[in-house]
Design an enzyme around this catalytic site. Structure first.
Site, PDB file in Angstrom:
ATOM      1  N   ASP A  57      58.919 -73.966  -7.495  1.00 55.39           N
ATOM      2  CA  ASP A  57      58.172 -72.843  -8.081  1.00 55.39           C
ATOM      3  C   ASP A  57      59.199 -71.857  -8.610  1.00 55.39           C
ATOM      4  O   ASP A  57      60.406 -71.984  -8.335  1.00 55.39           O
ATOM      5  CB  ASP A  57      57.277 -72.209  -6.988  1.00 55.39           C
ATOM      6  CG  ASP A  57      56.328 -71.139  -7.501  1.00 55.39           C
ATOM      7  OD1 ASP A  57      56.138 -71.044  -8.743  1.00 55.39           O
ATOM      8  OD2 ASP A  57      55.779 -70.389  -6.674  1.00 55.39           O
ATOM      9  N   GLN A  85      45.756 -73.898  -5.351  1.00 52.71           N
ATOM     10  CA  GLN A  85      46.746 -74.744  -6.024  1.00 52.71           C
ATOM     11  C   GLN A  85      47.000 -76.013  -5.227  1.00 52.71           C
ATOM     12  O   GLN A  85      47.169 -77.095  -5.786  1.00 52.71           O
ATOM     13  CB  GLN A  85      48.056 -73.966  -6.213  1.00 52.71           C
ATOM     14  CG  GLN A  85      49.120 -74.757  -6.947  1.00 52.71           C
ATOM     15  CD  GLN A  85      48.778 -75.003  -8.408  1.00 52.71           C
ATOM     16  OE1 GLN A  85      48.400 -74.082  -9.119  1.00 52.71           O
ATOM     17  NE2 GLN A  85      48.881 -76.252  -8.857  1.00 52.71           N
ATOM     18  N   HIS A 105      48.637 -69.599  -1.675  1.00 47.28           N
ATOM     19  CA  HIS A 105      47.926 -70.017  -2.899  1.00 47.28           C
ATOM     20  C   HIS A 105      47.199 -71.337  -2.597  1.00 47.28           C
ATOM     21  O   HIS A 105      47.542 -72.392  -3.131  1.00 47.28           O
ATOM     22  CB  HIS A 105      48.931 -70.191  -4.044  1.00 47.28           C
ATOM     23  CG  HIS A 105      48.316 -70.301  -5.406  1.00 47.28           C
ATOM     24  ND1 HIS A 105      46.968 -70.142  -5.638  1.00 47.28           N
ATOM     25  CD2 HIS A 105      48.873 -70.558  -6.625  1.00 47.28           C
ATOM     26  CE1 HIS A 105      46.735 -70.286  -6.933  1.00 47.28           C
ATOM     27  NE2 HIS A 105      47.867 -70.556  -7.548  1.00 47.28           N
ATOM     28  N   ARG A 121      42.412 -62.710  -6.787  1.00 49.38           N
ATOM     29  CA  ARG A 121      43.882 -62.834  -6.887  1.00 49.38           C
ATOM     30  C   ARG A 121      44.443 -61.430  -6.718  1.00 49.38           C
ATOM     31  O   ARG A 121      44.135 -60.530  -7.515  1.00 49.38           O
ATOM     32  CB  ARG A 121      44.293 -63.412  -8.240  1.00 49.38           C
ATOM     33  CG  ARG A 121      45.792 -63.319  -8.479  1.00 49.38           C
ATOM     34  CD  ARG A 121      46.278 -64.139  -9.636  1.00 49.38           C
ATOM     35  NE  ARG A 121      46.285 -65.551  -9.304  1.00 49.38           N
ATOM     36  CZ  ARG A 121      46.960 -66.486  -9.991  1.00 49.38           C
ATOM     37  NH1 ARG A 121      47.684 -66.131 -11.045  1.00 49.38           N
ATOM     38  NH2 ARG A 121      46.918 -67.744  -9.616  1.00 49.38           N
ATOM     39  N   CYS A 130      53.442 -75.799  -9.853  1.00 53.25           N
ATOM     40  CA  CYS A 130      52.160 -75.115 -10.046  1.00 53.25           C
ATOM     41  C   CYS A 130      52.045 -74.502 -11.433  1.00 53.25           C
ATOM     42  O   CYS A 130      50.943 -74.289 -11.916  1.00 53.25           O
ATOM     43  CB  CYS A 130      51.954 -74.063  -8.962  1.00 53.25           C
ATOM     44  SG  CYS A 130      53.171 -72.732  -8.967  1.00 53.25           S
ATOM     45  N   ARG A 179      43.123 -78.384 -11.318  1.00 51.96           N
ATOM     46  CA  ARG A 179      42.616 -77.119 -10.788  1.00 51.96           C
ATOM     47  C   ARG A 179      41.110 -77.030 -11.023  1.00 51.96           C
ATOM     48  O   ARG A 179      40.356 -76.578 -10.156  1.00 51.96           O
ATOM     49  CB  ARG A 179      43.325 -75.923 -11.472  1.00 51.96           C
ATOM     50  CG  ARG A 179      44.820 -75.810 -11.196  1.00 51.96           C
ATOM     51  CD  ARG A 179      45.120 -75.431  -9.759  1.00 51.96           C
ATOM     52  NE  ARG A 179      44.466 -74.203  -9.353  1.00 51.96           N
ATOM     53  CZ  ARG A 179      44.921 -72.983  -9.607  1.00 51.96           C
ATOM     54  NH1 ARG A 179      46.057 -72.808 -10.238  1.00 51.96           N
ATOM     55  NH2 ARG A 179      44.267 -71.906  -9.187  1.00 51.96           N
TER      56      ARG A 179
HETATM   57  N1  NVA Z   1      54.806 -67.978  -6.646  1.00 50.78           N
HETATM   58  C1  NVA Z   1      54.177 -67.704  -7.913  1.00 50.78           C
HETATM   59  C2  NVA Z   1      53.037 -68.632  -8.150  1.00 50.78           C
HETATM   60  C3  NVA Z   1      52.331 -68.447  -9.487  1.00 50.78           C
HETATM   61  C4  NVA Z   1      51.167 -69.356  -9.679  1.00 50.78           C
HETATM   62  C5  NVA Z   1      53.729 -66.261  -7.944  1.00 50.78           C
HETATM   63  O1  NVA Z   1      53.193 -65.784  -6.945  1.00 50.78           O
HETATM   64  O2  NVA Z   1      53.935 -65.597  -8.948  1.00 50.78           O
HETATM   65  N1   CP Z   2      49.364 -72.021 -11.049  1.00 52.14           N
HETATM   66  C1   CP Z   2      48.637 -70.928 -11.273  1.00 52.14           C
HETATM   67  O1   CP Z   2      47.976 -70.391 -10.391  1.00 52.14           O
HETATM   68  O2   CP Z   2      48.686 -70.510 -12.562  1.00 52.14           O
HETATM   69  P1   CP Z   2      48.119 -69.136 -13.122  1.00 52.14           P
HETATM   70  O3   CP Z   2      49.007 -68.029 -12.594  1.00 52.14           O
HETATM   71  O4   CP Z   2      48.235 -69.278 -14.622  1.00 52.14           O
HETATM   72  O5   CP Z   2      46.711 -68.947 -12.684  1.00 52.14           O
END
Ligand code: NVA
Ligand code: CP
Length: 305
Positions: A220, A135, A132, A105, A260, A288
């Site tokens: 989101d 997800q 992502h 990540r 998500c 997940r």
């Molecule tokens: N769009 C959000 C998704 C988090 C799971 C982010 O990138 O923070």
């Molecule tokens: N939806 C998701 O990826 O959650 P986290 O940021 O908690 O991993």
């Protein structure tokens, strides 16, 4: 054979993705009826590099490896040499000598691609600024569990044209559903990603029009990780784009709502939306675990049924 990576949904064929969804459902059902007795990854190790925060992704990957009989290793830049400037490709080559797969990540999708190019073990995108995909495995699995085949159905994305939106676009292409994207001007998804999806994707500005007759609605946060300083401006720019129960009422009677998570009640969703029976976000979050088990198994062992 060189390792298969999962950097976006487009790294897998439609058939492979359809297999993963069904395999995730099978793995889930087996866990529910027999407990964690299926251990195909005994003594295997997944390295998990987190340069951004996470709850669901970390817990689901770590639990998946434990239940599969293997081990997950949490690595953060704060306490590895990555944070002190060791080149990404060098880190990748070192990890390839020791672990069986790597999950990352991070911010830059190009950085992830650099890592994957140097890796001889599978690399999984656990969120970048641009995508992502993990997800979406859970999201399509949830939609399929609840409503059967998603082919030909209509999903609506309300809000920011962000990493999640990009992966929804890729999913529309691979799983064969239609996607209406409803963003304020200036927050559209990347044009090249939209164009690659062809007629599957349309962009609208009016949330009521977008949701009318839809089968699934999703959204989101308005400010993603790394955009915290834009929070106030985004709250103003996304005025009118909150998903509410009344907006869901414009969709089909059996429509579902996905998010998500984490969610910001009072911003992208109403205070009470997650309590609505159409919202299946806790099932989605739980999936997940099962969908990623199917993914890890596929990348390391290939199709098993
Ligand atoms: N769009 C959000 C998704 C988090 C799971 C982010 O990138 O923070
Ligand atoms: N939806 C998701 O990826 O959650 P986290 O940021 O908690 O991993």
């Amino acid at each position: 054979m060189s390792a298969r990576h999962f950097l976006t949904l487009l790294d897998l064929s439609a058939d492979e993705l359809a297999y993963l969804i069904q395999r995730g459902i099978t793995i889930k059902n087996r866990l529910k009826t027999q407990g964690p007795t299926y251990t195909p990854l005994a003594n295997r190790t997944l390295a998990m590099i987190f340069e951004k925060s996470s709850t669901r992704t970390r817990v689901s990957f770590e639990t998946a490896m434990t239940q599969f009989g293997g081990h997950a290793l949490f690595l953060s830049p704060r306490d590895t040499q990555l944070g002190r400037g060791e080149p990404i490709a060098d880190t990748s080559r070192v990890l390839s000598e020791m672990v069986d797969a790597v999950m990352i990540r991070t911010f830059s999708h190009e950085g992830l691609e650099t890592f994957a190019a140097a890796s001889s073990v599978p690399v999984i995108n656990a969120l970048t600024d641009d995508y992502h995909p993990c997800q979406l495995l859970a999201d399509v699995m949830t939609w399929t569990e609840c409503r059967g085949s998603v082919a030909g159905k209509t999903a609506v994305w309300i809000g920011d044209g962000n990493n999640m939106c990009h992966s929804w676009i890729n999913a529309a292409l691979r799983f064969g559903f239609n996607l209406r994207i409803c963003c304020p001007e200036g927050y559209d998804p990347r044009a090249d990603i939209v164009e690659a999806a062809g007629e599957r994707v349309t962009i609208l500005r009016d949330p009521v029009e977008a949701c009318t007759g839809a089968d699934l609605i999703t959204t989101d946060v308005w400010a993603s990780m790394g955009q915290e300083e834009e929070q106030a401006k985004r709250e103003r720019d996304f005025d009118g784009f909150q998903v509410t129960e009344a907006l869901l009422d414009r969709a089909n009677a059996d429509a579902l709502f996905l998010h998500c998570l984490p969610a910001h009640r009072g911003e992208e969703i109403s205070e009470t939306l997650l309590e609505d029976p159409r919202a299946v976000v806790w099932q989605e979050a739980g999936n997940r675990l099962h969908a990623q088990k199917a993914l890890i198994e596929f990348l390391l062992l290939g199709k098993v049924d």
